[in-house]
Write a protein that holds these residues in place. Structure first.
Motif, PDB file in Angstrom:
ATOM      1  N   THR A 149      40.161  39.219  42.701  1.00  0.00           N
ATOM      2  CA  THR A 149      38.763  38.787  42.682  1.00  0.00           C
ATOM      3  C   THR A 149      38.453  38.118  41.353  1.00  0.00           C
ATOM      4  O   THR A 149      39.172  38.290  40.361  1.00  0.00           O
ATOM      5  CB  THR A 149      37.809  39.986  42.855  1.00  0.00           C
ATOM      6  N   GLU A 150      37.352  37.374  41.350  1.00  0.00           N
ATOM      7  CA  GLU A 150      36.893  36.781  40.093  1.00  0.00           C
ATOM      8  C   GLU A 150      36.484  37.863  39.097  1.00  0.00           C
ATOM      9  O   GLU A 150      36.644  37.702  37.887  1.00  0.00           O
ATOM     10  CB  GLU A 150      35.723  35.822  40.360  1.00  0.00           C
ATOM     11  N   ARG A 154      37.729  38.206  35.215  1.00  0.00           N
ATOM     12  CA  ARG A 154      36.856  38.395  34.054  1.00  0.00           C
ATOM     13  C   ARG A 154      37.220  39.661  33.300  1.00  0.00           C
ATOM     14  O   ARG A 154      37.037  39.747  32.079  1.00  0.00           O
ATOM     15  CB  ARG A 154      35.391  38.422  34.498  1.00  0.00           C
ATOM     16  N   SER A 160      37.464  32.690  34.789  1.00  0.00           N
ATOM     17  CA  SER A 160      37.695  32.688  36.223  1.00  0.00           C
ATOM     18  C   SER A 160      39.191  32.708  36.483  1.00  0.00           C
ATOM     19  O   SER A 160      40.002  32.530  35.556  1.00  0.00           O
ATOM     20  CB  SER A 160      37.073  31.449  36.872  1.00  0.00           C
ATOM     21  N   ILE A 161      39.596  32.884  37.721  1.00  0.00           N
ATOM     22  CA  ILE A 161      41.010  32.858  38.078  1.00  0.00           C
ATOM     23  C   ILE A 161      41.630  31.513  37.702  1.00  0.00           C
ATOM     24  O   ILE A 161      42.776  31.432  37.267  1.00  0.00           O
ATOM     25  CB  ILE A 161      41.186  33.132  39.587  1.00  0.00           C
TER      26      ILE A 161
END
Length: 248
Positions: A149-150, A154, A160-161
């Motif tokens: 997940t983003e 974080r 972000s990824i």
């Protein structure tokens, strides 16, 4: 001109400001086949451990540039400790846009590619200081595995990824920029633990010595959250390495 204060507190006891151990730094120097008299430029040189130890071990001539007042002073002290003040110089300045007066054999940015707006811009900057046939060194994070997940991204201090690549994609990107990857030395789990966990004791000791400092709450908050954040996210998903590149 200086870096954010939180870094000069959390990493004030660090000699190496990335997930390398002294042993890994020595492996990198040996891998590059350094010789006496070779010139090295290090942008974002931190406390100078790379240039100082390589000057001691190989006789290289180095210039380091860093915008941290504390780390620049520590680098000069380290050069004196190792007896290499005649071989290395450290400049307190913004490394972004810095170009060496004399072309160098190795141009490095180890873990600070934001100075060029990312990998591409940093490589372009380093190339301007490099002699023909020289080597560029780039230290960069990569995903050991993509975060699910983003939020997890974080948790690794990524925005972000998309901020980082997987290792095969990172190497492919160097190829796409028309560079050969001629060496790489990757950090291991011990290096990550030493880099991250050493901050926690430093923060605790700083808090004990500075309970009334206006910055104490920020340091306290970070000490409270960082150990769990690191073992939950960064330790699982994030890798780091130094890559040696030569233009085709």
């Amino acid at each position: 001109m200086d870096i954010p204060r939180i870094f000069t507190i959390t990493e004030s006891a660090h000699r190496i400001h990335n997930p390398y151990t002294p042993e890994k730094l020595a492996v990198l120097g040996a891998a590059l086949r350094l010789k006496a008299g070779m010139r090295i430029l290090d942008l974002g040189s931190g406390s100078g451990e790379m240039l100082c130890t390589w000057a001691r071990d190989y006789g290289i001539i180095g210039i380091g540039v860093d915008m941290s007042t504390l780390f620049s002073e520590q680098a000069k002290q380290r050069a004196a400790e190792l007896g290499v003040v005649d071989k290395v110089a450290f400049i307190h300045n913004d490394a972004a846009g810095y170009i060496a007066d004399v072309k160098v054999d190795v141009a490095a940015c180890i873990g600070a590619t934001w100075i060029g707006g990312g990998i591409d811009g940093t490589i372009e900057l380093l190339e301007k200081s490099l002699c023909a046939g020289g080597i560029i060194l780039v230290g960069e994070p990569y995903w050991l595995q993509l975060p699910p997940t983003e939020e997890a991204a974080r948790g690794c201090h990524a925005g972000s990824i998309a901020d980082f690549r997987r290792l095969p994609d990172l190497v492919a990107h160097f190829h796409d920029l028309n560079y050969d990857v001629v060496e790489m030395v990757l950090a291991d789990q011990e290096g990550w633990d030493r880099y991250e966990a050493a901050k926690w004791l430093t923060m605790r000791r700083w808090l004990e010595a500075n309970p009334d400092d206006d910055f104490a709450k920020e340091v306290r908050d970070q000490l409270t959250t960082e150990p769990l954040r690191y073992v939950t996210y960064s330790r699982k998903y994030l890798g780091w390495g130094v890559f040696a590149l030569m233009a085709r």
